[in-house]
Each structure stands twice: as C-alpha cells, then as structure tokens.
Design a protein around this motif. Structure first.
Motif, short mmCIF file in Angstrom:
data_model
loop_
_atom_site.label_atom_id
_atom_site.label_comp_id
_atom_site.label_asym_id
_atom_site.label_seq_id
_atom_site.Cartn_x
_atom_site.Cartn_y
_atom_site.Cartn_z
N TRP A 106 0.84 -1.20 0.00
CA TRP A 106 0.00 0.00 0.00
C TRP A 106 0.87 1.25 0.00
O TRP A 106 0.63 2.20 -0.76
CB TRP A 106 -0.91 -0.01 1.22
CG TRP A 106 -1.86 1.14 1.29
CD1 TRP A 106 -3.15 1.16 0.85
CD2 TRP A 106 -1.60 2.45 1.82
NE1 TRP A 106 -3.70 2.39 1.06
CE2 TRP A 106 -2.78 3.20 1.66
CE3 TRP A 106 -0.49 3.04 2.43
CZ2 TRP A 106 -2.88 4.54 2.08
CZ3 TRP A 106 -0.58 4.37 2.83
CH2 TRP A 106 -1.76 5.11 2.67
N ALA A 107 1.89 1.26 0.86
CA ALA A 107 2.76 2.43 0.97
C ALA A 107 3.55 2.66 -0.31
O ALA A 107 3.69 3.80 -0.77
CB ALA A 107 3.70 2.27 2.17
N ALA A 108 4.08 1.60 -0.90
CA ALA A 108 4.88 1.74 -2.11
C ALA A 108 4.04 2.30 -3.25
O ALA A 108 4.53 3.09 -4.07
CB ALA A 108 5.48 0.39 -2.50
N ALA A 109 2.78 1.88 -3.32
CA ALA A 109 1.89 2.35 -4.39
C ALA A 109 1.57 3.83 -4.25
O ALA A 109 1.23 4.49 -5.23
CB ALA A 109 0.60 1.52 -4.40
N ARG A 110 1.70 4.37 -3.04
CA ARG A 110 1.31 5.75 -2.78
C ARG A 110 2.47 6.65 -2.36
O ARG A 110 2.26 7.80 -1.97
CB ARG A 110 0.22 5.77 -1.70
CG ARG A 110 -1.08 5.16 -2.17
CD ARG A 110 -1.97 4.74 -1.02
NE ARG A 110 -3.23 4.18 -1.49
CZ ARG A 110 -3.37 2.94 -1.96
NH1 ARG A 110 -2.32 2.14 -2.00
NH2 ARG A 110 -4.54 2.51 -2.38
N ALA A 111 3.68 6.12 -2.42
CA ALA A 111 4.85 6.91 -2.02
C ALA A 111 4.97 8.15 -2.90
O ALA A 111 4.81 8.09 -4.11
CB ALA A 111 6.11 6.07 -2.11
N ARG A 112 5.26 9.28 -2.26
CA ARG A 112 5.39 10.55 -2.98
C ARG A 112 6.83 10.74 -3.41
O ARG A 112 7.75 10.65 -2.60
CB ARG A 112 4.94 11.71 -2.10
CG ARG A 112 3.50 11.61 -1.60
CD ARG A 112 3.04 12.94 -1.05
NE ARG A 112 3.93 13.41 0.00
CZ ARG A 112 3.66 13.30 1.31
NH1 ARG A 112 2.55 12.72 1.69
NH2 ARG A 112 4.51 13.76 2.19
#
Length: 235
Positions: A106-112
């Motif tokens: 989830w975090a990797a898909a949304r990392a800025r």
C-alpha cells in the motif's frame, strides 16, 4: 474499574477535549491524586502504563526535563507489544509477514516522489552496497523499508510499519542461517531494493507495490518460512 484505570480514563478525556495536548505536562502526582480523589499509587501506576504505551515521558528531579510530559511515540510501544505476543506464539510470524506485505505494498503504491524519505532510502542503498556484515545489512534493510513507508505520508501506516518491522527483525536475522548462500541473497535483495525505488521514482506505484510484495515474500520463502508456516518450532 480499578482506580488507576479511572486516572487513565481522565487523562484520555483531557487529551480528547484538548485540555491536554502534545508537549503538555501533567500535574504533580499529589495534585492529581487530590483532584481525582485516588491514591498517589494509583496515579503513579497510571503514569507507568502511559509511559509504556509511548504516550508520556516521566522525568524526575527539577528543570525542563522534570515532570510528566505528553509525547507521541506509538512505534516503540506497539513494537514491544507485538514482540511479546510473537514470543507467546499467539501471533504467528508468517501472519505478521503477510500483514507487512499488505502495508508495504500500500505504501509503495502511494509513495510521494518529492518525499525526503526517498532520498534517505537511496542513501541507505549505497551503504548496503558496501556492507559486508549481515546484522548491519539487515539493520539498514529495516531503515530502507521504513523510509519507503514514510514516503507515503500516512502517520498511522508509518507507526504500524515500524512496529511490525521491530517485531520481526530478530526473526529475519535468525532465518539467515537457513539460507544456502547469504552473499547471493544479499546481492539479490540489493538489486530488488533498487528496482523498487526506481519504480517509485518513475511514478509507477502499481509496479512498486508488486515488487515489494515479491521482495518480502521471496526472502521468507527462501529462508523456509512459507505463507502457511506458523509452526513455532520452525521459526
């Protein structure tokens, strides 16, 4: 309800209402005991609970560090709780790994891509390239994954990730004994790290999420911890 729980409830209400905020100080034990009509022992027990939960920091003596101050450190408390429950085998390590896969994907898909955490992650990869020590490599690996989670900008996910990583860090180290060739595994992990970071920087969150999941699951599979393997004797 035990008297120290009454104190905890009162402090929670103070925090919820805004009467007590981050950086604020609790009144002295004697003052709180008189105000709440409980014993100082009950107040002291409640403060110990809050300190273990990472909600307050209790200082003794006088000066700026004295007194009980409201802080925000959920990671340490959650990590300690998870480690203890893993030790009881109530929470199988394999299940924790699966939860970690969900959070990190989830975090990797949304990392800025503009997050300073990504620059930190890149610097950690350079250190891992020149790291012959297994324990140090795994410590850098932990920091790399936490940096990726932080880049997503979700404080709760970051805290949960920190807790999960702390809970399984020792297992990652123990499992290295099951690997046929640590040097080959370390080289593969380094290459996968760079692929993940490159996908994030290229704004391909879907690819980054898939790479993270394969990366995590691949390590534990190679080390003998399958997705359904919750047998403590094999951990």
């Amino acid at each position: 309800m035990r008297t120290h729980q009454l104190v905890l409830q009162w402090i929670e209400n103070q925090l919820s209402s805004g009467e007590l905020a981050l950086g604020g100080r609790l009144a002295a034990e004697r003052t709180l005991a008189e105000q709440l009509q409980v014993s100082r022992t009950s107040v002291r027990e409640a403060i110990r609970v809050l300190e273990a939960m990472g909600v307050v920091r209790a200082g003794v003596g006088s000066g700026p560090e004295a007194g009980t101050v409201v802080i925000a450190d959920p990671t340490a408390a959650l990590g300690s709780a998870l480690r203890l429950h893993v030790a009881t085998t109530h929470l199988p390590v394999a299940d924790i790994v699966q939860t970690r896969v969900l959070l990190e994907s989830w975090a990797a898909a949304r990392a800025r891509t503009d997050s300073p955490a990504l620059a930190e992650a890149a610097g950690l990869l350079d250190k891992m390239d020149a790291c012959p020590d297994t324990d140090e490599f795994l410590a850098l690996d932990v920091r790399f994954h936490l940096a990726l989670a932080e880049a997503a900008g979700n404080a709760v996910v970051s805290a949960m990730m920190g807790s999960l990583r702390e809970a399984i860090q020792s297992y990652a180290g123990k499992l290295t004994a099951n690997l046929p060739d640590w040097d080959a595994t370390a080289a593969r992990l380094r290459a996968e790290h760079r692929e993940i970071l490159a996908a994030i920087n290229n704004h391909d969150g879907g690819k980054a999420a898939g790479l993270v999941a394969a990366h995590i699951e691949g390590y534990y599979k190679e080390a003998g911890l399958g997705p359904k393997d919750s047998d403590p004797a094999r951990q």
